[in-house]
Design a protein around this motif. Structure first.
Motif, PDB file in Angstrom:
ATOM      1  N   LYS A 288      -8.285  14.051 107.211  1.00  0.00           N
ATOM      2  CA  LYS A 288      -8.135  14.055 108.658  1.00  0.00           C
ATOM      3  C   LYS A 288      -6.925  14.882 109.048  1.00  0.00           C
ATOM      4  O   LYS A 288      -5.916  14.913 108.337  1.00  0.00           O
ATOM      5  CB  LYS A 288      -7.965  12.622 109.197  1.00  0.00           C
ATOM      6  N   GLU A 289      -7.034  15.553 110.196  1.00  0.00           N
ATOM      7  CA  GLU A 289      -5.904  16.326 110.727  1.00  0.00           C
ATOM      8  C   GLU A 289      -4.837  15.353 111.218  1.00  0.00           C
ATOM      9  O   GLU A 289      -5.133  14.295 111.733  1.00  0.00           O
ATOM     10  CB  GLU A 289      -6.371  17.201 111.879  1.00  0.00           C
ATOM     11  N   ASN A 290      -3.557  15.745 111.098  1.00  0.00           N
ATOM     12  CA  ASN A 290      -2.462  14.893 111.584  1.00  0.00           C
ATOM     13  C   ASN A 290      -2.214  15.120 113.032  1.00  0.00           C
ATOM     14  O   ASN A 290      -2.317  16.066 113.623  1.00  0.00           O
ATOM     15  CB  ASN A 290      -1.188  15.163 110.790  1.00  0.00           C
TER      16      ASN A 290
END
Length: 72
Positions: A70-72
């Motif tokens: 997942k992107e931060n």
């Protein structure tokens, strides 16, 4: 006749479909009894088993794209 839908919600985690996954839908396929399908019910799309479908299927799910990082 192929579409992509972003899945929202947690109702299908037992089938390995998670919130944020992308479902590939083929509208040209005739659904079989064990297929997962997308149906239009009460103003929205839902995922359900064709054998238990409560509505006319809009398309057949052919693949699920699951993002591991997942992107931060």
């Amino acid at each position: 006749s192929t579409y992509m839908f972003r899945v929202t919600g947690h109702a299908h985690e037992e089938q390995g479909i998670f919130d944020g996954d992308i479902a590939l839908i083929d509208r040209a396929l005739a659904p079989q009894a064990s297929d997962l399908v997308i149906s239009w019910i009460e103003g929205g799309f839902v995922i359900e088993r064709f054998a238990r479908s409560t509505a006319e299927p809009w398309g057949v799910i052919t693949a699920i794209i699951h993002q591991y990082k997942k992107e931060n």
